[in-house]
Design an enzyme around this catalytic site. Structure first.
Site, mmCIF file in Angstrom:
data_model
loop_
_atom_site.group_PDB
_atom_site.id
_atom_site.type_symbol
_atom_site.label_atom_id
_atom_site.label_comp_id
_atom_site.label_asym_id
_atom_site.label_seq_id
_atom_site.Cartn_x
_atom_site.Cartn_y
_atom_site.Cartn_z
ATOM 1 N N CYS A 41 7.470 0.769 1.916
ATOM 2 C CA CYS A 41 6.122 1.478 2.908
ATOM 3 C C CYS A 41 6.546 1.339 4.418
ATOM 4 O O CYS A 41 5.889 1.983 5.161
ATOM 5 C CB CYS A 41 4.949 0.834 2.547
ATOM 6 S SG CYS A 41 5.179 -0.845 3.030
ATOM 7 N N CYS A 110 3.845 -6.022 -1.592
ATOM 8 C CA CYS A 110 3.423 -6.484 -0.358
ATOM 9 C C CYS A 110 3.743 -7.756 -0.084
ATOM 10 O O CYS A 110 4.140 -8.390 0.868
ATOM 11 C CB CYS A 110 1.804 -6.153 0.091
ATOM 12 S SG CYS A 110 1.423 -4.542 -0.469
HETATM 13 FE FE1 FES Z 1 3.434 -2.026 2.909
HETATM 14 FE FE2 FES Z 1 1.614 -3.671 1.842
HETATM 15 S S1 FES Z 1 1.430 -1.207 1.746
HETATM 16 S S2 FES Z 1 3.393 -4.290 2.799
#
Ligand code: FES
Length: 136
Positions: A41, A110
């Site tokens: 992400c 995450c």
């Molecule tokens: Fe990127 Fe959680 S969405 S670390």
């Protein structure tokens, strides 16, 4: 806001650490720094450690990311402070997720951020130690 977070499946521990992060902020002159970007992400974490006698005396973090990544960063610092490097170097993302009371399936990645930042910080410390030994 809490209602929205609970709707997304976060545990009470995640919410607590997200809303009241422990050890957040910048450390002056840390003994080790680990910086990691989550390849999934793009969120980032900077973990700073104060170390003496191979023991983590202080840990602070700066994380730019989702609630789960901030909660994982926060609880990770609590899990490593006071522990010896060899005790925490194999800390896994699963250990962090478990300490958080679990993460929604879409958020399991995450917890990787904190585990990888910790590994990088320990590697940074070992490099610094090797460099100072070479100079001596
Ligand atoms: Fe990127 Fe959680 S969405 S670390």
């Amino acid at each position: 806001m809490i209602f929205v977070a609970m709707e997304s499946g976060y545990s009470a521990v995640v919410l607590d650490h997200f809303e009241h992060p422990r050890n957040a902020g910048e450390m002056q002159a840390p003994d080790a720094v680990g910086y990691q970007t989550n390849p999934v992400c793009g969120d980032t974490m900077r973990l700073m450690l104060r170390i003496s006698d191979s023991t983590i005396r202080q840990a602070m973090f700066q994380t730019s990311g989702c609630p789960a990544s901030i909660a994982a960063s926060s609880i990770c610092t609590e899990m490593i402070i006071g522990r010896r490097l060899e005790e925490v170097q194999d800390l896994r993302k699963e250990d962090i997720a478990e300490a958080l009371g679990g993460l929604p399936a879409s958020k399991v990645h995450c917890s990787v951020l904190a585990a990888d930042a910790l590994r990088k910080a320990i590697a940074d410390y070992q490099q610094r130690q090797a460099a100072s030994t070479t100079r001596a």
